[in-house]
Design a protein around this motif. Structure first.
Motif, short mmCIF file in Angstrom:
data_model
loop_
_atom_site.label_atom_id
_atom_site.label_comp_id
_atom_site.label_asym_id
_atom_site.label_seq_id
_atom_site.Cartn_x
_atom_site.Cartn_y
_atom_site.Cartn_z
N ASP A 103 0.97 -1.29 0.19
CA ASP A 103 0.03 -0.07 -0.16
C ASP A 103 1.07 1.35 0.05
N ILE A 104 1.19 1.72 -0.97
CA ILE A 104 2.10 2.85 -1.27
C ILE A 104 1.48 4.34 -0.71
N GLU A 105 0.35 4.33 -0.68
CA GLU A 105 -0.50 5.54 -0.35
C GLU A 105 -0.03 5.68 1.46
N VAL A 106 -0.38 4.43 1.98
CA VAL A 106 0.18 4.32 3.42
C VAL A 106 1.57 4.59 3.67
N LEU A 107 2.23 4.09 2.84
CA LEU A 107 3.68 4.17 3.20
C LEU A 107 4.03 5.98 2.84
N LEU A 108 3.48 6.54 2.00
CA LEU A 108 3.67 7.92 1.72
C LEU A 108 3.04 8.74 2.84
N ARG A 109 1.90 8.55 3.58
CA ARG A 109 1.24 9.26 4.70
C ARG A 109 2.30 8.89 5.79
N PHE A 110 2.54 7.77 6.06
CA PHE A 110 3.46 7.71 7.30
C PHE A 110 4.97 7.76 6.95
N GLY A 111 5.60 7.64 5.83
CA GLY A 111 6.95 7.71 5.78
C GLY A 111 7.37 9.06 5.63
N LEU A 112 6.45 9.84 4.83
CA LEU A 112 6.90 11.28 4.54
C LEU A 112 6.60 12.37 5.84
N ALA A 144 7.29 11.40 9.11
CA ALA A 144 8.43 11.38 10.42
C ALA A 144 9.43 10.46 9.82
N PRO A 145 10.73 10.97 10.00
CA PRO A 145 11.86 10.08 9.75
C PRO A 145 11.81 8.82 10.33
N GLY A 146 12.52 7.88 10.04
CA GLY A 146 12.64 6.81 10.68
C GLY A 146 12.55 5.41 9.72
N THR A 147 11.91 4.37 10.56
CA THR A 147 12.02 3.18 9.80
C THR A 147 11.00 3.08 8.59
N VAL A 148 9.84 3.67 8.76
CA VAL A 148 8.81 3.79 7.81
C VAL A 148 9.30 4.45 6.50
N ARG A 149 9.99 5.64 6.80
CA ARG A 149 10.70 6.38 5.68
C ARG A 149 11.77 5.30 5.03
N SER A 150 12.37 4.87 5.61
CA SER A 150 13.35 3.82 5.01
C SER A 150 12.61 3.09 4.01
N VAL A 151 11.52 2.41 4.66
CA VAL A 151 10.73 1.36 3.85
C VAL A 151 10.10 2.01 2.64
N THR A 177 -1.56 15.02 1.89
CA THR A 177 -2.16 15.09 3.20
C THR A 177 -1.29 15.21 4.31
N VAL A 178 0.00 14.83 4.10
CA VAL A 178 0.92 15.32 5.05
C VAL A 178 2.09 16.21 4.90
N VAL A 179 2.40 16.52 3.54
CA VAL A 179 3.10 17.45 2.99
C VAL A 179 2.66 18.91 3.53
N ALA A 200 9.93 21.84 1.85
CA ALA A 200 10.77 20.82 2.22
C ALA A 200 9.91 19.31 2.17
N GLY A 201 8.65 19.22 2.49
CA GLY A 201 8.20 18.17 2.37
C GLY A 201 7.70 17.84 0.73
N ASP A 202 7.57 18.88 -0.13
CA ASP A 202 7.63 18.64 -1.44
C ASP A 202 8.92 18.12 -2.16
N GLN A 203 9.90 18.47 -1.67
CA GLN A 203 11.35 17.99 -1.85
C GLN A 203 11.48 16.93 -1.82
N LEU A 204 11.01 16.33 -0.71
CA LEU A 204 10.85 14.95 -0.39
C LEU A 204 10.20 14.09 -1.01
N VAL A 205 8.94 14.20 -1.36
CA VAL A 205 8.26 13.87 -2.26
C VAL A 205 8.84 13.59 -3.86
N ALA A 206 9.49 14.59 -4.10
CA ALA A 206 10.32 14.84 -5.44
C ALA A 206 11.42 13.78 -5.18
#
Length: 130
Positions: free
Chosen positions: A17-26, A28-35, A97-99, A103-109
């Motif tokens: 579920d890429i959408e869930v990964l994006l919401r949680f990974g973007l 906060a840094p950490g394990t989910v962002r690494s995934v 929803t989380v950006v 800086a958040g836009d840069q992370l998505v890019a």
């Protein structure tokens, strides 16, 4: 004791579920962002590949996100061409929803750049094996 990551098949990765990964990974840094930047980028590349998207289209979408923002890109009628449009809008809407700032836009890019890089490797590997 060491733990080894077991490789996932393309089919298993495509089920992520890429959408869930994006919401949680973007958010906060950490394990989910690494995934998100690891298996999530590979899963997105597999999905894009199966929908016939070229790597340069994903690179271009990353530039749109850098220039106009994630929310702007999510509102595009066709962020990626053809059948990938709906899937990509979902990814971008989830990210939006989380950006909250550039800086958040840069992370998505950067994530889109990672997806494009994996997609390019898949395309190159397929072409060299043909």
């Amino acid at each position: 004791m060491s733990t080894h990551h077991q490789p996932l098949s393309d089919d298993r990765l495509a089920e992520m579920d890429i959408e869930v990964l994006l919401r949680f990974g973007l958010s906060a840094p950490g394990t989910v962002r690494s995934v998100l930047f690891g298996d999530g980028a590979v899963a997105a590349a597999i999905t894009a590949d199966r929908l016939g998207v070229l790597p340069r289209a994903v690179v271009f979408l990353g530039e749109v996100v850098r220039s106009g923002g994630t929310g702007f890109a999510a509102e595009l009628p066709e962020p990626l061409p053809g059948p990938a449009a709906a899937v990509t809008r979902g990814w971008l809407a989830a990210a939006a929803t989380v950006v909250r700032d550039p800086a958040g836009d840069q992370l998505v890019a950067r994530w889109l750049d990672a997806v494009a890089a994996v997609l390019a490797l898949r395309v190159t590997n397929r072409e060299s094996n043909s």
